[in-house]
Design a protein around this motif. Structure first.
Motif, PDB file in Angstrom:
ATOM      1  N   ARG A 113       1.017  -1.141   0.122  1.00 16.17           N
ATOM      2  CA  ARG A 113       0.050   0.172  -0.153  1.00 16.17           C
ATOM      3  C   ARG A 113       0.942   1.247  -0.066  1.00 16.17           C
ATOM      4  O   ARG A 113       0.955   1.886   0.925  1.00 16.17           O
ATOM      5  CB  ARG A 113      -1.017  -0.025   1.218  1.00 16.17           C
ATOM      6  N   THR A 114       1.548   1.394  -1.204  1.00 19.77           N
ATOM      7  CA  THR A 114       2.463   2.429  -1.268  1.00 19.77           C
ATOM      8  C   THR A 114       2.028   3.886  -0.918  1.00 19.77           C
ATOM      9  O   THR A 114       2.834   4.547  -0.240  1.00 19.77           O
ATOM     10  CB  THR A 114       3.068   2.505  -2.750  1.00 19.77           C
ATOM     11  N   ASP A 115       1.120   4.356  -1.325  1.00 22.04           N
ATOM     12  CA  ASP A 115       0.664   5.700  -1.251  1.00 22.04           C
ATOM     13  C   ASP A 115       0.367   5.969   0.278  1.00 22.04           C
ATOM     14  O   ASP A 115       0.661   6.900   0.934  1.00 22.04           O
ATOM     15  CB  ASP A 115      -0.581   5.885  -1.897  1.00 22.04           C
ATOM     16  N   GLU A 116      -0.359   4.969   0.884  1.00 27.35           N
ATOM     17  CA  GLU A 116      -0.543   5.084   2.313  1.00 27.35           C
ATOM     18  C   GLU A 116       0.719   4.994   3.106  1.00 27.35           C
ATOM     19  O   GLU A 116       0.798   5.807   4.066  1.00 27.35           O
ATOM     20  CB  GLU A 116      -1.534   3.861   2.791  1.00 27.35           C
TER      21      GLU A 116
ATOM     22  N   ASN B  77       2.391   8.514   2.728  1.00 28.67           N
ATOM     23  CA  ASN B  77       1.691   9.469   3.636  1.00 28.67           C
ATOM     24  C   ASN B  77       1.937   9.357   5.052  1.00 28.67           C
ATOM     25  O   ASN B  77       2.007  10.341   5.978  1.00 28.67           O
ATOM     26  CB  ASN B  77       0.058   9.368   3.304  1.00 28.67           C
TER      27      ASN B  77
END
Length: 289
Positions: A185-188, A191
């Motif tokens: 879950r790269t974007d998470e 962030n």
């Protein structure tokens, strides 16, 4: 004032005031040591910790912080001595757990999986909850079985006000980010790491996680962004653990051998006292074509 600059000012002011009022207070020298350590002034940090220990040989905070300092210099055998000493003088289970956590990190960095797992079990024996320390180590070792066991008690809904009061939100966000990164879950993950860096730095911890975003970007192959982030860190602490080494990796991946070599050379100078068998030291020497 930026968060890191504000933190530096506050710690410096507190340490200077306390030393002025109580020059023979071991805690004051420990605070000064932390200040130097956060800025990469490792010789000054070690001198301050030793001054505190001269005043009180059983000053637990000075012992553990000296262990963290040596750990951050790649002096893992010397760090192990400090963590064992810390456990030896411990008067409560929380302290014992912290000492075992330090040992587990040392063994993990040495790639001694069996001893790292055993030390993590000792940590949990003395401090069953929260499982943050053991979970961080399981993520470091990429031990999926241990992560599955520890994630729920470690990352259950927390009292953010309490965590903020105790200066623990950076670790909380880091753990969420590392878990998300390993689960794709790269974007998470990114962030979460950005959120971690907005929180108070845990300069007292074995790892401040100041490089969590940079390391994730490097792992994801986003080399330009990773290099910019490492450069930001090196402005705070020009001797930040492994930052020069990983900066060299990023330059090498971009095909810039000259800058990669310079970064590796700077890393070897920073870690000149590191154990000779540390993998990063061996690799950096090999990369000096």
């Amino acid at each position: 004032m930026k968060p890191d600059a504000c933190q530096f000012f506050c710690v410096f002011h507190c340490a200077a005031t306390l030393l002025q009022l109580a020059p023979n207070n071991p805690s004051a020298w420990d605070s000064l040591g932390l200040l130097h350590q956060w800025r990469g002034q490792y010789a000054e940090a070690e001198a301050a910790y030793h001054r505190g220990l001269a005043l009180n040989p059983e000053s637990g905070v000075a012992i553990i912080h000296l262990g963290n300092l040596r750990f951050q210099q790649g002096r893992y055998r010397a760090a192990e001595e400090q963590y064992r000493r810390y456990i030896e003088i411990a008067r409560d289970d929380n302290t014992r757990a912290r000492g075992w956590n330090g040992l587990a990190w040392v063994y993990a960095k040495r790639s001694d999986t069996a001893q790292a797992a055993a030390a993590a079990r000792e940590e949990l024996r003395y401090q069953p909850t929260p499982t943050w320390g053991a979970l961080a180590l399981a993520l470091l070792r990429r031990d999926a079985t241990a992560v599955a066991k520890l994630r729920e008690p470690g990352l259950m809904t927390a009292n953010y006000d309490l965590l903020n009061e105790r200066g623990m939100l950076r670790i909380w966000e880091y753990l969420h980010g590392q878990l998300a990164l390993q689960e794709g879950r790269t974007d998470e993950a990114l962030n979460r790491f950005r959120a971690a860096l907005q929180q108070r730095a845990v300069e007292w911890n074995i790892d401040s996680f100041e490089d969590c975003l940079a390391n994730a970007l490097l792992e994801l192959g986003r080399n330009d962004e990773a290099m910019a982030e490492y450069e930001r860190i090196l402005k705070i602490n020009p001797n930040y653990p492994l930052a020069q080494y990983r900066l060299g990796q990023a330059y090498e991946r971009k095909g810039d051998r000259d800058k990669a070599r310079e970064a590796y050379q700077r890393f070897l100078q920073v870690w000149k006292d590191a154990d000779s068998d540390v993998p990063e030291v061996i690799e950096a020497r090999a990369r000096l074509w």
